[in-house]
Motif scaffolding. Structure first.
Motif, PDB file in Angstrom:
ATOM      1  N   ILE A   1       0.850  -1.200   0.000  1.00 22.69           N
ATOM      2  CA  ILE A   1       0.000   0.000   0.000  1.00 22.69           C
ATOM      3  C   ILE A   1       0.883   1.246   0.000  1.00 22.69           C
ATOM      4  CG2 ILE A   1      -1.741   1.309   1.276  1.00 22.69           C
ATOM      5  CD1 ILE A   1      -2.769  -1.349   0.033  1.00 22.69           C
ATOM      6  N   VAL A   2       1.918   1.241   0.830  1.00 26.48           N
ATOM      7  CA  VAL A   2       2.852   2.375   0.890  1.00 26.48           C
ATOM      8  C   VAL A   2       3.474   2.583  -0.483  1.00 26.48           C
ATOM      9  CG1 VAL A   2       4.983   3.248   1.925  1.00 26.48           C
ATOM     10  CG2 VAL A   2       3.297   2.052   3.360  1.00 26.48           C
ATOM     11  N   ASP A   3       3.878   1.515  -1.133  1.00 25.60           N
ATOM     12  CA  ASP A   3       4.483   1.590  -2.462  1.00 25.60           C
ATOM     13  C   ASP A   3       3.516   2.207  -3.471  1.00 25.60           C
ATOM     14  OD1 ASP A   3       6.543   0.973  -4.463  1.00 25.60           O
ATOM     15  OD2 ASP A   3       5.117  -0.546  -5.157  1.00 25.60           O
ATOM     16  N   LYS A   4       2.280   1.761  -3.474  1.00 24.98           N
ATOM     17  CA  LYS A   4       1.280   2.286  -4.411  1.00 24.98           C
ATOM     18  C   LYS A   4       1.037   3.771  -4.186  1.00 24.98           C
ATOM     19  CE  LYS A   4      -1.220  -2.034  -5.152  1.00 24.98           C
ATOM     20  NZ  LYS A   4      -2.507  -2.737  -4.989  1.00 24.98           N
ATOM     21  N   LEU A   5       0.967   4.180  -2.931  1.00 22.18           N
ATOM     22  CA  LEU A   5       0.716   5.586  -2.633  1.00 22.18           C
ATOM     23  C   LEU A   5       1.920   6.453  -3.001  1.00 22.18           C
ATOM     24  CD1 LEU A   5      -1.243   5.283   0.722  1.00 22.18           C
ATOM     25  CD2 LEU A   5      -2.144   5.949  -1.518  1.00 22.18           C
ATOM     26  N   CYS A   6       3.121   5.974  -2.730  1.00 21.54           N
ATOM     27  CA  CYS A   6       4.321   6.720  -3.116  1.00 21.54           C
ATOM     28  C   CYS A   6       4.395   6.868  -4.634  1.00 21.54           C
ATOM     29  CB  CYS A   6       5.580   6.042  -2.589  1.00 21.54           C
ATOM     30  SG  CYS A   6       5.805   6.241  -0.813  1.00 21.54           S
ATOM     31  N   THR A   7       4.037   5.827  -5.344  1.00 13.04           N
ATOM     32  CA  THR A   7       4.020   5.888  -6.807  1.00 13.04           C
ATOM     33  C   THR A   7       2.989   6.903  -7.285  1.00 13.04           C
ATOM     34  OG1 THR A   7       4.750   3.589  -6.987  1.00 13.04           O
ATOM     35  CG2 THR A   7       3.643   4.543  -8.912  1.00 13.04           C
ATOM     36  N   TYR A   8       1.801   6.859  -6.722  1.00  9.03           N
ATOM     37  CA  TYR A   8       0.732   7.785  -7.120  1.00  9.03           C
ATOM     38  C   TYR A   8       1.130   9.243  -6.869  1.00  9.03           C
ATOM     39  CZ  TYR A   8      -3.631  10.395  -7.055  1.00  9.03           C
ATOM     40  OH  TYR A   8      -4.602  11.347  -7.272  1.00  9.03           O
ATOM     41  N   PHE A   9       1.653   9.524  -5.688  1.00  9.70           N
ATOM     42  CA  PHE A   9       2.006  10.904  -5.339  1.00  9.70           C
ATOM     43  C   PHE A   9       3.380  11.317  -5.875  1.00  9.70           C
ATOM     44  CE2 PHE A   9      -1.153  10.039  -1.954  1.00  9.70           C
ATOM     45  CZ  PHE A   9      -2.025  11.077  -2.242  1.00  9.70           C
ATOM     46  N   GLY A  10       4.164  10.355  -6.342  1.00  9.83           N
ATOM     47  CA  GLY A  10       5.501  10.659  -6.839  1.00  9.83           C
ATOM     48  C   GLY A  10       6.408  11.160  -5.726  1.00  9.83           C
ATOM     49  N   CYS A  11       6.321  10.481  -4.582  1.00 12.04           N
ATOM     50  CA  CYS A  11       7.086  10.941  -3.415  1.00 12.04           C
ATOM     51  C   CYS A  11       7.842   9.780  -2.768  1.00 12.04           C
ATOM     52  CB  CYS A  11       6.144  11.578  -2.387  1.00 12.04           C
ATOM     53  SG  CYS A  11       5.045  10.409  -1.542  1.00 12.04           S
ATOM     54  N   PRO A  12       8.889  10.097  -2.006  1.00 10.23           N
ATOM     55  CA  PRO A  12       9.582   9.054  -1.244  1.00 10.23           C
ATOM     56  C   PRO A  12       8.749   8.673  -0.008  1.00 10.23           C
ATOM     57  CG  PRO A  12      10.602  11.178  -0.829  1.00 10.23           C
ATOM     58  CD  PRO A  12       9.553  11.405  -1.882  1.00 10.23           C
ATOM     59  N   VAL A  13       9.077   7.556   0.568  1.00 13.07           N
ATOM     60  CA  VAL A  13       8.373   7.066   1.761  1.00 13.07           C
ATOM     61  C   VAL A  13       8.370   8.113   2.873  1.00 13.07           C
ATOM     62  CG1 VAL A  13       8.381   5.304   3.576  1.00 13.07           C
ATOM     63  CG2 VAL A  13       8.822   4.655   1.212  1.00 13.07           C
ATOM     64  N   SER A  14       9.476   8.829   3.022  1.00 12.13           N
ATOM     65  CA  SER A  14       9.580   9.824   4.102  1.00 12.13           C
ATOM     66  C   SER A  14       8.578  10.966   3.961  1.00 12.13           C
ATOM     67  CB  SER A  14      11.004  10.384   4.169  1.00 12.13           C
ATOM     68  OG  SER A  14      11.340  11.001   2.944  1.00 12.13           O
ATOM     69  N   ASP A  15       8.049  11.183   2.756  1.00 16.00           N
ATOM     70  CA  ASP A  15       7.017  12.208   2.572  1.00 16.00           C
ATOM     71  C   ASP A  15       5.626  11.683   2.920  1.00 16.00           C
ATOM     72  OD1 ASP A  15       8.917  13.996   1.750  1.00 16.00           O
ATOM     73  OD2 ASP A  15       8.310  14.010  -0.355  1.00 16.00           O
ATOM     74  N   LEU A  16       5.498  10.364   3.035  1.00 13.83           N
ATOM     75  CA  LEU A  16       4.202   9.751   3.306  1.00 13.83           C
ATOM     76  C   LEU A  16       4.076   9.224   4.730  1.00 13.83           C
ATOM     77  CD1 LEU A  16       1.504   8.925   1.957  1.00 13.83           C
ATOM     78  CD2 LEU A  16       2.595   6.759   1.374  1.00 13.83           C
ATOM     79  N   LEU A  17       5.204   8.837   5.336  1.00 11.96           N
ATOM     80  CA  LEU A  17       5.196   8.267   6.683  1.00 11.96           C
ATOM     81  C   LEU A  17       6.101   9.060   7.608  1.00 11.96           C
ATOM     82  CD1 LEU A  17       5.672   4.501   5.793  1.00 11.96           C
ATOM     83  CD2 LEU A  17       3.528   5.651   6.314  1.00 11.96           C
ATOM     84  N   GLU A  18       5.732   9.077   8.879  1.00 13.83           N
ATOM     85  CA  GLU A  18       6.529   9.759   9.885  1.00 13.83           C
ATOM     86  C   GLU A  18       6.501   8.957  11.182  1.00 13.83           C
ATOM     87  OE1 GLU A  18       6.574  14.209  11.802  1.00 13.83           O
ATOM     88  OE2 GLU A  18       4.620  13.329  11.367  1.00 13.83           O
ATOM     89  N   HIS A  19       7.660   8.818  11.813  1.00 12.85           N
ATOM     90  CA  HIS A  19       7.704   8.162  13.114  1.00 12.85           C
ATOM     91  C   HIS A  19       7.453   9.209  14.190  1.00 12.85           C
ATOM     92  CE1 HIS A  19       9.719   6.715  16.819  1.00 12.85           C
ATOM     93  NE2 HIS A  19       8.973   5.679  16.527  1.00 12.85           N
ATOM     94  N   VAL A  20       6.461   8.938  15.040  1.00 13.03           N
ATOM     95  CA  VAL A  20       6.107   9.835  16.129  1.00 13.03           C
ATOM     96  C   VAL A  20       6.280   9.059  17.424  1.00 13.03           C
ATOM     97  CG1 VAL A  20       4.276  11.237  17.147  1.00 13.03           C
ATOM     98  CG2 VAL A  20       4.428  11.022  14.664  1.00 13.03           C
TER      99      VAL A  20
END
Length: 75
Positions: free
Chosen positions: A52-71
Motif C-alpha cells: 500500500i505504501v508503495d502504491k501511494l508513493c508511486t501515485y504521489f511521486g514521493c519518497p516514503v519519508s514524505d508519506l510516513l513519519e515516526h512519532v
C-alpha cells in the motif's frame, strides 16, 4: 507510532494541480481500496502493508519519508 501523512500529500497534489482531489480518485488511480484510504486518514496508528505504501508513493511521486513519519508515543 507511524503516522501517515496522506492528507498532506493530497493537499500538496491539489495545490500543484489547482483542483480538488477526492479519496475515490486516489483509490482508482493508485489501486488502493477506498476503505483502506479512509482508515489511513481517520484511524490513528492504522497499520498497513508495504504494498500500500508503495502504491501511494508511486501515485504521489514521493519518497516514503514524505508519506510516513515516526512519532514517539508518549502514552
Amino acid at each position: 507510532m507511524i503516522r501517515f501523512k496522506l492528507a498532506e500529500q493530497i493537499e500538496k497534489k491539489q495545490f500543484r494541480e489547482s483542483r480538488r482531489i477526492t479519496i475515490q480518485e486516489v483509490a482508482e488511480a493508485s489501486g488502493v481500496n477506498r476503505m483502506t484510504l479512509s482508515k489511513i486518514l481517520n484511524h490513528r496508528g492504522y497499520s498497513t502493508g508495504t504494498d500500500i505504501v508503495d502504491k501511494l508513493c508511486t501515485y504521489f511521486g514521493c519518497p516514503v519519508s514524505d508519506l510516513l513519519e515516526h512519532v514517539v508515543d508518549r502514552g
